[in-house]
Design a protein around this motif. Structure first.
Motif, short mmCIF file in Angstrom:
data_model
loop_
_atom_site.label_atom_id
_atom_site.label_comp_id
_atom_site.label_asym_id
_atom_site.label_seq_id
_atom_site.Cartn_x
_atom_site.Cartn_y
_atom_site.Cartn_z
N GLY A 15 38.77 34.39 41.49
CA GLY A 15 37.58 34.60 40.67
C GLY A 15 37.89 35.33 39.38
N PRO A 16 36.88 35.50 38.51
CA PRO A 16 37.09 36.12 37.21
C PRO A 16 37.56 37.56 37.35
CG PRO A 16 34.75 35.90 37.69
CD PRO A 16 35.47 35.18 38.77
N PRO A 27 48.91 37.01 31.07
CA PRO A 27 47.48 36.74 30.99
C PRO A 27 47.11 35.39 31.61
CG PRO A 27 48.51 36.49 28.83
CD PRO A 27 49.58 37.00 29.76
N ILE A 28 45.95 35.37 32.25
CA ILE A 28 45.45 34.13 32.87
C ILE A 28 44.57 33.42 31.84
CG2 ILE A 28 43.92 33.26 34.71
CD1 ILE A 28 44.98 35.59 36.42
N ASP A 29 44.65 32.11 31.80
CA ASP A 29 43.85 31.35 30.84
C ASP A 29 42.44 31.17 31.41
OD1 ASP A 29 42.64 29.57 29.17
OD2 ASP A 29 44.21 28.04 29.26
N TRP A 30 41.57 32.15 31.12
CA TRP A 30 40.22 32.11 31.70
C TRP A 30 39.36 31.01 31.10
CZ3 TRP A 30 39.96 33.80 36.25
CH2 TRP A 30 40.75 34.89 36.64
N ASP A 74 35.93 42.93 35.47
CA ASP A 74 34.91 43.30 34.47
C ASP A 74 34.04 42.11 34.07
OD1 ASP A 74 36.77 41.96 32.98
OD2 ASP A 74 37.39 43.67 31.77
N ALA A 75 34.41 40.89 34.50
CA ALA A 75 33.57 39.72 34.19
C ALA A 75 32.92 39.15 35.46
CB ALA A 75 34.42 38.64 33.52
N SER A 76 33.12 39.82 36.59
CA SER A 76 32.59 39.32 37.86
C SER A 76 31.14 39.77 38.03
CB SER A 76 33.46 39.85 39.01
OG SER A 76 32.80 39.69 40.23
N THR A 77 30.24 38.80 38.05
CA THR A 77 28.81 39.16 38.06
C THR A 77 28.37 39.75 39.41
OG1 THR A 77 28.53 36.77 38.39
CG2 THR A 77 27.75 37.67 36.31
#
Ligand code: BYC
Length: 330
Positions: A215-216, A277-280, A219-222
């Motif tokens: 998952g994201p 870094p992961i390519d989100w 800090d971007a995980s809703t």
């Protein structure tokens, strides 16, 4: 109402003062590690979050059968074919336990499947990538099942009883899946130079999508903050991703394969591997339906559902006939 249509991600957590008495009592039970059972009172958002997560998990198991199914008729030996067949059947079984667990929350299996077929419900991003060679099958076992186990072992301790219990058997089976994948890759890596190249190529393509499975970033995980407070999630997405990297690096070394990340290195201060870094953007593109196989996967599920309609109709007609007979003799 479909789980996907409901916003369950809280922008912030409720304070104790903002909770109703029932919500506070519920949170106290969670904090005391008491399992929540289907007939217990629960906040609507807890129910919706679980329906969303468990149904997505179930869909992932069922859609996850497709990439591997692609290789059933082309497995290199009878032994590998029998193992793969057993693994894929296990995945079908996992989907069924999970749909059953979600049904205890008041949604029907038909509703969940309709949401999947309409594209409203998600399934794991990883299954939108193609299986191009036999090495992909081993790599899925090693990395995809490996990532799944990393995520699912803690779910055995999650707060909702039926989900936690379903996880116990699933985890046992996933661990067999991971071993069979690793064993198959080991055979390739100890084989010819061409076989080893095939294994490296599979790792190159599956490594980054496997990291996205968690998952994201936090800090971007809703949903993470609320789900962790409710102990639906025990560890955050980033914590599990880090554990997975730490576990996989020595496994790749034993295989003699190179993880495709120039930034990967041991960080003695942190006691963990640092990674690049992961390519989100790729992750979100796949989530929106733009992955290499999104259309194909969904089309395969929808056609399986439609072609199986006569089986469901026949089973229902048979059950109704039996009920009528019982009523007539009662
Ligand atoms: N793919 O707030 P977040 C298997 C979505 S199958 C797609 O962090 P959450 C296997 C997320 O749903 C293993 N979507 O969400 C089978 C949310 O969107 P919505 C599958 C993803 O739920 C066959 C949004 O992004 N395992 O093992 O707190 C063969 C924001 O994310 C993904 C499970 O399903 C993704 N990778 O955390 C072989 C485990 N990641 O719903 C193997 C159970 C995130 O708001 N699920 N999203 O529209 C979980 O543990 C959690 O749901 C997740 C995400 C960690 C995946």
């Amino acid at each position: 109402m479909y789980a996907q249509m409901v916003k369950t991600g809280a922008s912030r957590l409720k304070s104790d003062a903002e909770m109703s008495e029932r919500e506070r009592a519920f949170q106290d039970r969670i904090d005391a590690d008491v399992k929540i059972e289907p007939k217990d009172w629960m906040p609507d958002d807890y129910r919706r979050t679980l329906i969303r997560q468990i149904s997505q998990h179930a869909h992932s198991e069922i859609v996850g059968m497709l990439p591997e199914g692609n290789w059933l008729t082309r497995a290199p030996t009878l032994k590998r074919k029998a193992i793969l067949l057993a693994k894929i059947q296990d995945e079908g079984g996992h989907g069924l336990y999970l749909y059953s667990a979600a049904e205890t929350l008041g949604i029907t299996r038909d509703q969940m499947l309709e949401a999947l077929h309409d594209g409203k419900a998600k399934y794991s991003s990883i299954f939108n990538y193609p299986t191009l060679t036999w090495a992909d099958v081993g790599t899925i076992g090693w990395l995809v099942d490996g990532a799944a186990i990393m995520n699912q072992i803690p779910l055995q301790r999650c707060s909702y009883g039926p989900y936690a219990r379903a996880m116990v058997r699933i985890c046992k089976e996933e661990s067999f899946h991971m071993r069979q994948g690793y064993d198959s890759l080991l055979a390739l890596c100890r084989g010819t130079a061409a076989q080893k190249r095939m294994a490296q190529d599979a790792l190159d393509r599956w490594w980054w999508p496997s990291l996205m499975m968690f998952g994201p970033p936090d800090d971007a995980s809703t949903h993470s903050a609320q789900s962790m407070r409710w102990k639906i999630k025990i560890f955050s997405n980033d914590e599990l991703r880090q554990r997975f990297v730490d576990q996989s690096v020595p496994q790749a070394e034993v295989l003699g394969l190179r993880i495709p990340d120039p930034d990967l290195r041991w960080n003695a201060d942190r006691g963990h591997y640092d990674f690049g870094p992961i390519d989100w953007q790729e992750f979100y593109r796949v989530l929106k339906g733009g992955g290499p196989c999104n259309r194909e996967r969904l089309a395969a599920r929808v056609s399986a559902w439609e072609e199986g309609r006569w089986v469901r109709d026949a089973a229902l007609a048979c059950a109704e006939k039996q009920l009528r007979r019982q009523a007539a003799t009662a």
